[in-house]
Design a protein around this motif. Structure first.
Motif, PDB file in Angstrom:
ATOM      1  N   ASP A  26       1.005  -1.239  -0.049  1.00  0.00           N
ATOM      2  CA  ASP A  26      -0.051   0.245  -0.011  1.00  0.00           C
ATOM      3  C   ASP A  26       0.858   1.223   0.204  1.00  0.00           C
ATOM      4  O   ASP A  26       1.824   1.151   0.743  1.00  0.00           O
ATOM      5  CB  ASP A  26      -0.992  -0.004   1.287  1.00  0.00           C
ATOM      6  CG  ASP A  26      -2.058  -1.304   1.277  1.00  0.00           C
ATOM      7  OD1 ASP A  26      -2.474  -1.556   0.108  1.00  0.00           O
ATOM      8  OD2 ASP A  26      -1.927  -1.545   2.174  1.00  0.00           O
ATOM      9  N   TRP A  27       0.491   2.148  -0.850  1.00  0.00           N
ATOM     10  CA  TRP A  27       1.315   3.284  -0.928  1.00  0.00           C
ATOM     11  C   TRP A  27       1.364   4.143   0.518  1.00  0.00           C
ATOM     12  O   TRP A  27       2.588   4.446   0.796  1.00  0.00           O
ATOM     13  CB  TRP A  27       0.913   4.356  -2.082  1.00  0.00           C
ATOM     14  CG  TRP A  27       1.777   5.450  -1.955  1.00  0.00           C
ATOM     15  CD1 TRP A  27       2.993   5.737  -2.669  1.00  0.00           C
ATOM     16  CD2 TRP A  27       1.422   6.965  -1.700  1.00  0.00           C
ATOM     17  NE1 TRP A  27       3.500   6.905  -2.572  1.00  0.00           N
ATOM     18  CE2 TRP A  27       2.546   7.738  -2.012  1.00  0.00           C
ATOM     19  CE3 TRP A  27       0.275   7.317  -1.146  1.00  0.00           C
ATOM     20  CZ2 TRP A  27       2.574   8.948  -1.679  1.00  0.00           C
ATOM     21  CZ3 TRP A  27       0.395   8.900  -0.738  1.00  0.00           C
ATOM     22  CH2 TRP A  27       1.443   9.403  -1.022  1.00  0.00           C
ATOM     23  N   ALA A  28       0.188   4.267   0.844  1.00  0.00           N
ATOM     24  CA  ALA A  28       0.282   4.817   2.416  1.00  0.00           C
ATOM     25  C   ALA A  28      -1.056   4.162   3.268  1.00  0.00           C
ATOM     26  O   ALA A  28      -1.900   3.809   2.818  1.00  0.00           O
ATOM     27  CB  ALA A  28      -0.426   6.274   2.199  1.00  0.00           C
ATOM     28  N   THR A  29      -0.591   3.680   4.447  1.00  0.00           N
ATOM     29  CA  THR A  29      -1.677   3.412   5.481  1.00  0.00           C
ATOM     30  C   THR A  29      -1.809   4.443   6.639  1.00  0.00           C
ATOM     31  O   THR A  29      -0.559   4.892   7.310  1.00  0.00           O
ATOM     32  CB  THR A  29      -1.174   2.249   6.136  1.00  0.00           C
ATOM     33  OG1 THR A  29      -0.918   0.993   4.900  1.00  0.00           O
ATOM     34  CG2 THR A  29      -2.150   1.523   6.996  1.00  0.00           C
ATOM     35  N   THR A  35      -6.268   3.214   3.637  1.00  0.00           N
ATOM     36  CA  THR A  35      -4.954   2.815   2.790  1.00  0.00           C
ATOM     37  C   THR A  35      -5.267   3.475   1.539  1.00  0.00           C
ATOM     38  O   THR A  35      -6.418   3.809   1.023  1.00  0.00           O
ATOM     39  CB  THR A  35      -4.889   1.317   2.631  1.00  0.00           C
ATOM     40  OG1 THR A  35      -5.993   0.845   2.002  1.00  0.00           O
ATOM     41  CG2 THR A  35      -4.429   0.583   4.008  1.00  0.00           C
ATOM     42  N   ILE A  36      -4.035   3.868   1.091  1.00  0.00           N
ATOM     43  CA  ILE A  36      -4.145   4.294  -0.556  1.00  0.00           C
ATOM     44  C   ILE A  36      -3.221   3.375  -1.048  1.00  0.00           C
ATOM     45  O   ILE A  36      -2.385   3.035  -0.770  1.00  0.00           O
ATOM     46  CB  ILE A  36      -3.383   5.708  -0.505  1.00  0.00           C
ATOM     47  CG1 ILE A  36      -4.406   6.820   0.276  1.00  0.00           C
ATOM     48  CG2 ILE A  36      -3.355   6.164  -2.205  1.00  0.00           C
ATOM     49  CD1 ILE A  36      -3.523   8.089   0.166  1.00  0.00           C
ATOM     50  N   ASP A  37      -4.114   2.681  -2.182  1.00  0.00           N
ATOM     51  CA  ASP A  37      -3.283   1.690  -3.016  1.00  0.00           C
ATOM     52  C   ASP A  37      -1.955   2.054  -3.485  1.00  0.00           C
ATOM     53  O   ASP A  37      -1.934   3.234  -4.111  1.00  0.00           O
ATOM     54  CB  ASP A  37      -4.206   0.984  -3.739  1.00  0.00           C
ATOM     55  CG  ASP A  37      -5.415   0.131  -3.206  1.00  0.00           C
ATOM     56  OD1 ASP A  37      -4.942  -0.347  -2.183  1.00  0.00           O
ATOM     57  OD2 ASP A  37      -6.323  -0.023  -3.923  1.00  0.00           O
ATOM     58  N   ASN A  38      -1.046   1.124  -3.888  1.00  0.00           N
ATOM     59  CA  ASN A  38       0.171   1.605  -4.407  1.00  0.00           C
ATOM     60  C   ASN A  38      -0.021   1.334  -5.911  1.00  0.00           C
ATOM     61  O   ASN A  38      -0.478   0.069  -6.276  1.00  0.00           O
ATOM     62  CB  ASN A  38       1.439   0.640  -4.076  1.00  0.00           C
ATOM     63  CG  ASN A  38       2.743   1.161  -4.485  1.00  0.00           C
ATOM     64  OD1 ASN A  38       2.831   2.176  -5.086  1.00  0.00           O
ATOM     65  ND2 ASN A  38       3.725   0.516  -4.137  1.00  0.00           N
ATOM     66  N   PRO A  39       0.056   2.281  -6.776  1.00  0.00           N
ATOM     67  CA  PRO A  39      -0.056   2.121  -8.273  1.00  0.00           C
ATOM     68  C   PRO A  39       0.664   1.318  -8.901  1.00  0.00           C
ATOM     69  O   PRO A  39       2.066   1.477  -8.639  1.00  0.00           O
ATOM     70  CB  PRO A  39      -0.068   3.651  -8.693  1.00  0.00           C
ATOM     71  CG  PRO A  39       0.763   4.488  -7.991  1.00  0.00           C
ATOM     72  CD  PRO A  39       0.640   3.781  -6.551  1.00  0.00           C
ATOM     73  N   ARG A  40       0.568   0.454  -9.747  1.00  0.00           N
ATOM     74  CA  ARG A  40       1.558  -0.409 -10.407  1.00  0.00           C
ATOM     75  C   ARG A  40       1.623   0.009 -11.883  1.00  0.00           C
ATOM     76  O   ARG A  40       1.407  -0.707 -12.782  1.00  0.00           O
ATOM     77  CB  ARG A  40       1.144  -1.783 -10.391  1.00  0.00           C
ATOM     78  CG  ARG A  40       0.471  -2.270  -8.825  1.00  0.00           C
ATOM     79  CD  ARG A  40       1.942  -2.639  -7.967  1.00  0.00           C
ATOM     80  NE  ARG A  40       1.661  -2.871  -6.790  1.00  0.00           N
ATOM     81  CZ  ARG A  40       2.277  -3.286  -5.878  1.00  0.00           C
ATOM     82  NH1 ARG A  40       3.704  -2.946  -5.931  1.00  0.00           N
ATOM     83  NH2 ARG A  40       2.200  -3.652  -4.646  1.00  0.00           N
ATOM     84  N   PHE A  41       2.317   1.101 -12.011  1.00  0.00           N
ATOM     85  CA  PHE A  41       2.519   1.729 -13.376  1.00  0.00           C
ATOM     86  C   PHE A  41       3.382   0.891 -14.146  1.00  0.00           C
ATOM     87  O   PHE A  41       3.157   0.502 -15.310  1.00  0.00           O
ATOM     88  CB  PHE A  41       3.038   3.103 -13.586  1.00  0.00           C
ATOM     89  CG  PHE A  41       2.048   3.965 -12.805  1.00  0.00           C
ATOM     90  CD1 PHE A  41       0.989   4.280 -13.262  1.00  0.00           C
ATOM     91  CD2 PHE A  41       2.521   4.845 -11.693  1.00  0.00           C
ATOM     92  CE1 PHE A  41      -0.121   5.153 -12.610  1.00  0.00           C
ATOM     93  CE2 PHE A  41       1.498   5.707 -11.104  1.00  0.00           C
ATOM     94  CZ  PHE A  41       0.389   6.006 -11.449  1.00  0.00           C
TER      95      PHE A  41
END
Length: 104
Positions: A26-29, A35-41
């Protein structure tokens, strides 16, 4: 931990405090469990990137077509980088505008 008023460069808009943990999945918890999901660019663009690099590997090194594909690969890398920077800028701005104090 308490931050003094003098340490804050801008005027506080509220008293909302938030603790943030930046991670890999997670990008941020936040301290409340949100939580803010981690983008998988990179993962999302990988099939197209692999296709371009496979085409490039079949060309003779130094040829015009090899150089042309090199430019396409470089543009793809730049696109992924720009997507990441845009995501970080948007989320960073959202956090700064939403909370008076952010602790990592």
């Amino acid at each position: 931990m308490r931050v003094s008023e003098d340490a804050c460069a801008r005027a506080r808009t509220g008293e909302d405090h938030r603790g943030v943990d930046f991670g890999l999945t997670d990008w941020a918890t936040f301290d409340n469990g949100e939580t803010i999901d981690n983008p998988r660019f990179v993962r999302n663009e990988m099939p197209h990137m692999a296709d371009l690099q496979r085409q490039q590997a079949r060309k003779k090194r130094g040829s015009i077509r090899y150089q042309r594909l090199s430019k396409h690969v470089a543009k793809m890398h730049a696109r992924i980088g720009h997507l990441l920077l845009e995501f970080l800028h948007n989320k960073k701005t959202l956090l700064v505008n939403s909370f008076a104090i952010i602790a990592t």
